[in-house]
Design an enzyme around this catalytic site. Structure first.
Site, PDB file in Angstrom:
ATOM      1  N   ASP A 107     -12.226  36.509 -19.475  1.00 28.73           N
ATOM      2  CA  ASP A 107     -13.056  37.700 -19.504  1.00 28.73           C
ATOM      3  C   ASP A 107     -12.216  38.840 -20.075  1.00 28.73           C
ATOM      4  O   ASP A 107     -10.984  38.797 -20.058  1.00 28.73           O
ATOM      5  CB  ASP A 107     -13.512  38.030 -18.071  1.00 28.73           C
ATOM      6  N   ASP A 162     -13.265  38.776 -13.193  1.00 28.15           N
ATOM      7  CA  ASP A 162     -13.219  39.576 -11.974  1.00 28.15           C
ATOM      8  C   ASP A 162     -14.593  40.060 -11.527  1.00 28.15           C
ATOM      9  O   ASP A 162     -14.714  40.725 -10.507  1.00 28.15           O
ATOM     10  CB  ASP A 162     -12.299  40.791 -12.171  1.00 28.15           C
ATOM     11  N   ILE A 183       0.851  -1.186   0.000  1.00 27.38           N
ATOM     12  CA  ILE A 183       0.000   0.000   0.000  1.00 27.38           C
ATOM     13  C   ILE A 183       0.889   1.239   0.000  1.00 27.38           C
ATOM     14  O   ILE A 183       1.758   1.370   0.872  1.00 27.38           O
ATOM     15  CB  ILE A 183      -0.926   0.013   1.232  1.00 27.38           C
ATOM     16  N   ASP A 199     -19.012  36.387 -13.803  1.00 25.13           N
ATOM     17  CA  ASP A 199     -18.066  35.320 -14.131  1.00 25.13           C
ATOM     18  C   ASP A 199     -18.088  34.181 -13.112  1.00 25.13           C
ATOM     19  O   ASP A 199     -17.488  33.135 -13.352  1.00 25.13           O
ATOM     20  CB  ASP A 199     -16.636  35.881 -14.179  1.00 25.13           C
TER      21      ASP A 199
END
Length: 917
Positions: A336, A639, A292, A643
């Site tokens: 944007d 910003d 493991i 958005d």
């Protein structure tokens, strides 16, 4: 009774005339609602606030972390360890489980504040008519049907239909992304489907009034406002797992199958041999701990934390460590425009004055800059234009760039400063005698003053407005040398100049003048009647300029194979011009055309679409979703509040530090310097971290395979009663030896050509077939060396007491791991090339630790090691050196094959899984 909330949400208010809206909301234009009506509606619709669904509790999140497959396997190992009396092993494994749960829970809790941030934006106060009296109350008390008064400086408290306006403009960048203020008027819009940014008779919650006054009737409150719909989208967007999380989960499942299959085989062999239950369980625990990858989550967390610190130093703050790796897989950026690629500061770029062109430089609201012209032309006299710039506007701009008033007018004030004219001083010197304030109905503004013109005092009218409107009211125009000619002589030139400015995406304003000596009283009595027979002065082209670093950043992204698209609420023509200046790819589309496309059509068209104008928040969300479905790893920058939902949906939502709190909460990364170029730097760092993670997993998996094979061989051939190493020896290897080679991998500098490669294919997992073969080959090498050293070491082997063969195996495995980390830090490049001195300093620590583990009495008792002689130590070093020699030889062979020009691409990928990714 007011209609139901659902019905209201479906009503197209902008298509109804004001009286019809007032009637539909069961209100009164003069007296508003009564207090009783307002209370009843508040009970029906709830308070005017953004609400969020309660998130899971901390304990619920922790329980989810505990259910992770890796942690469940470790819990099983801890329980069995307690049963057979291996308490130290159980304590160490339990501590590891606790660490994994705490880290995972902490990360989950940090990502649940997006909708709460929207609620904090609620406007505190509103001026409302109740029972015929204008009162001021908390905006949360508003209900549909309330009559609200607005004025410049107010934040709109709810969505509403305008009933009356006077020169009203609102700033809607936070909602639509459009940088310029939007003129508003109450006229009914008869189109069936008007985009949000064009609903000029509506105002929306949390937008701001930049000019004028208005009366509105509230149509939507709370979660039914446009802001509320964004909050609903945020709640509906489930945060997805990062590519690394998905890959590690898949890898853990594979390792789990290997580990427990090996454990089952070892237990069966022990039972068949007639060994006691305690011995069989000890064999199983030893095998489980070795197979493991107990250190995998912790070490990956450490590497990601290291990357997060690097990003923070580069002014990019990530909220979750896994997002560091996601950055490296970014293949598409949806950016944007306003405030992200551009400065969100309106600036005059072009000037057409007296039928001649001039260029204006300077950035944003800084008053430094020049006005340049063609060589050989006489220096123009800008006096009449300067009067219009200063006196036909109301905005003020401080020397530090702080703006009060309309941003477009601020650009005019800055232009006046570049001409050499101080706006506040000019306004005090030449006060207004009369004015026609700007109104979107007639789209111009006129003021009247006593001005100094040509050395004498004249009464002059100054007009500013849209070019078409101003030209329609002009009879003459200025040519060079202040020659006044009939407008028809230059109409073609002026029309062409207006078209040229518009096609560049500039917002165009025209200026005109008229002398009205001796008509002061008439102008004061009816100023509107004098706005004709004007003389055209010039035009200015205004734009929200690009950030200086944006063009280079876009070019770097394209070189790195990353598609950059601009998605904005601004008009498509403006967005297209900005896209061309940025050097984006082909294709521009507007919101209505986008909405008319099916998802399949849009997915097919995306390679040829790089500019999206007039989009809604829903459009941004849809684009991110479709791109993700096509296999892209999407970064979305923004910003503004509009958005937020798309930022949360994207694989990497990138908020600007100066943006809204909502956006910063919804995003996964914040650029504290608002620099688009910082995103590209962050992607480069993300790629570097991913390369390091690949190197680490290569190193770790090779070690795990060697341990699995070692325990299987010991069990099958009954070497050392089936136990090659004790469980604590394995855990000691995981935590006190491999930690330092991992540090060497982390500190290794990035490849110089990192951003010249295309993004890695997110569908190609870390555990691909060729990588798996490489891990197994390196694991077989380490297993074979360790087993040979153990079998050839002197002395008897026993699990009940310390033995030289077991200690020899422990030392060779440690030293081999240390040297393997040095050579595996790079692939297929040599790990023995500079810089290497720093790596050797780090690796000297686990060598000393190994010596203490063998020679220290306390650690001998804990780990069941025994002291070695000088000759035995030299033998261990000799065996260990075989590993780096063979690994480096194999890489030389691969590099030579890769360098052969005739080698087909498929062969290159086959021999170099790192490059295949």
């Amino acid at each position: 009774m007011v209609s139901t909330e659902h019905a209201q949400a479906q009503t197209v208010w902008y298509a109804q005339d004001p009286d019809a809206v007032v009637s539909a909301t069961m209100s009164d234009r003069q007296s508003g609602l009564t207090a009783g009506e307002a209370d009843e509606r508040r009970r029906q619709h709830g308070p005017n606030e953004i609400v969020s669904e309660p998130g899971p509790s901390t304990w619920a999140i922790a329980l989810t972390q505990l259910k992770d497959l890796m942690n469940l396997m470790l819990v099983a190992v801890a329980v069995v360890s307690v049963i057979i009396g291996e308490v130290p092993t159980a304590i160490v494994v339990a501590a590891l489980v606790g660490l994994n749960i705490v880290l995972g829970t902490h990360q989950e809790l940090k990502a649940r504040a997006s909708v709460d941030a929207l609620a904090k934006m609620q406007t505190p106060q509103a001026k409302v008519t109740r029972d015929g009296i204008l009162i001021q109350l908390d905006a949360t008390e508003l209900v549909p049907g309330d009559i609200v008064q607005l004025e410049a400086g107010d934040i709109v408290p709810a969505d509403g239909r305008l009933l009356a306006t006077a020169t009203l403009e609102t700033q809607e960048a936070a909602l639509t992304g459009e940088s310029a203020p939007v003129p508003k008027d109450p006229r009914t819009l008869h189109a069936a489907d008007v985009p949000l940014g064009d609903r000029v008779n509506m105002v929306f919650q949390n937008t701001s009034v930049t000019r004028g006054t208005a009366t509105m009737v509230v149509t939507e409150t709370g979660m039914h406002t446009q802001m509320g719909q964004i909050a609903s989208m945020l709640s509906a967007v489930a945060p997805g797992k990062s590519p690394l999380q998905r890959e590690l989960n898949s890898l853990t499942k594979v390792l789990g199958i290997i580990a427990w299959s090996a454990v089952a085989l070892i237990v069966v062999l022990g039972v068949l041999r007639g060994q006691s239950l305690a011995t069989v369980l000890l064999l199983g625990i030893s095998m489980g701990v070795s197979a493991i990858p107990t250190g995998l989550p912790t070490f990956v967390q450490a590497m990601l934390a290291f990357g997060a610190r690097q990003l923070a130093d580069a002014k990019a703050v990530v909220k979750n460590l896994t997002d560091v790796e996601t950055l490296g897989a970014t293949s598409a950026i949806n950016s944007d425009k306003t405030g992200t690629l551009t400065m969100n500061q309106m600036t005059v770029r072009s000037l057409y004055f007296h039928c001649r062109w001039y260029l204006v430089d300077g950035e944003g609201y800084s008053k430094t800059g020049r006005i340049t012209q063609t060589a050989g032309e006489p220096t123009p006299d800008f006096t009449l234009l300067a009067y219009g710039l200063c006196l036909d506007s109301d905005a003020t701009v401080s020397d530090t760039g702080e703006v009060v008033g309309d941003p477009t007018e601020a650009a005019l004030v800055v232009l006046a400063a570049k001409i050499g004219v101080d706006a506040p001083l000019t306004r005090r010197t030449y006060p207004r005698v009369a004015e026609v304030p700007f109104d979107s109905a007639y789209k111009f503004m006129a003021t009247f003053h006593h001005l100094s013109v040509d050395g004498s005092s004249r009464f002059v009218e100054l007009v500013k407005g849209g070019p078409d409107v101003v030209l329609a009211r002009c009879a003459t125009a200025y040519r060079p040398g202040r020659q006044v000619v009939p407008l028809d002589e230059v109409r073609g030139e002026l029309t062409e100049a207006n078209r040229a400015l518009s096609e560049k995406g500039l917002r165009v304003l025209a200026f005109a003048t008229r002398r009205l000596d001796g008509q002061e009283e008439a102008a004061a009595a009816d100023p509107m009647s004098f706005v004709d027979d004007l003389t055209f002065v010039g035009m200015v082209g205004i734009i929200d300029p690009l950030r200086p670093e944006a063009i280079d950043a876009v070019r770097t992204a394209q070189t790195a194979g990353i598609e950059v698209r601009m998605i904005t609420g601004d008009h498509a023509i403006t967005a297209s011009a900005i896209g061309a200046e940025l050097g984006l790819g082909p294709g521009a589309i507007g919101g209505p055309e986008l909405q008319a496309m099916t998802d399949d059509d849009l997915a097919a068209a995306l390679p040829n679409l790089h500019v999206f104008g007039r989009v809604t928040p829903q459009d941004k969300l849809r684009l991110a979703d479709i791109m993700q479905k096509t296999g892209a790893v999407v970064a979305m920058t923004g910003d503004a509040v509009n958005d937020a939902a798309a930022l949360k949906k994207a694989d990497i939502g990138v908020a600007m530090g100066s943006g809204s709190e909502v956006t910063k909460q919804a995003g996964k990364m914040i650029l504290t310097d608002d620099n688009f170029g910082t995103l590209i730097t962050a992607i480069r760092l993300g790629r570097n971290i991913y390369e390091k993670i690949v190197s680490y997993i290569r190193y770790q998996m090779s070690k795990l395979f060697s341990l699995v094979l070692l325990f299987l061989a010991a069990s099958i051939f009954d070497i050392n009663d089936g136990v090659a190493l004790t469980p604590l020896m394995v855990l000691f290897q995981h935590f006190f030896i491999t930690l330092f080679p991992v540090a060497v991998i982390m500190m290794d500098p990035p490849a110089p050509d990192l951003m010249n490669k295309p993004p890695r294919n997110p569908k190609m997992p870390i555990a691909n077939r060729m990588a798996f073969v490489q891990w197994l080959a390196y694991g077989v090498l380490q297993f074979a060396v360790t087993l040979a050293a153990m079998l050839l070491a002197p002395g008897d082997m026993s699990t009940t007491e310390a033995s030289v063969p077991m200690t020899t195996a422990f030392v060779v495995l440690s030293f081999g791991s240390i040297l393997a980390g040095l050579v595996m830090r790079r692939d297929p490049e040599s790990g023995l090339t500079p810089p290497i001195l720093g790596a050797l300093k780090i690796l000297s620590v686990p060598i000393v630790v190994t010596v203490f583990a063998v020679e220290s009495g306390f650690l001998q008792d804990l780990l069941m090691t025994t002291s070695l002689t000088g000759g035995q130590w030299l033998a261990c070093i000799g065996w260990s050196l075989i590993i780096p020699i063979v690994v480096e030889a194999e890489k030389v062979f691969r590099r030579r094959r890769y360098a052969q020009p005739s080698t087909p691409i498929t062969a290159k990928a086959a021999v170099d899984p790192q490059r295949a990714r």
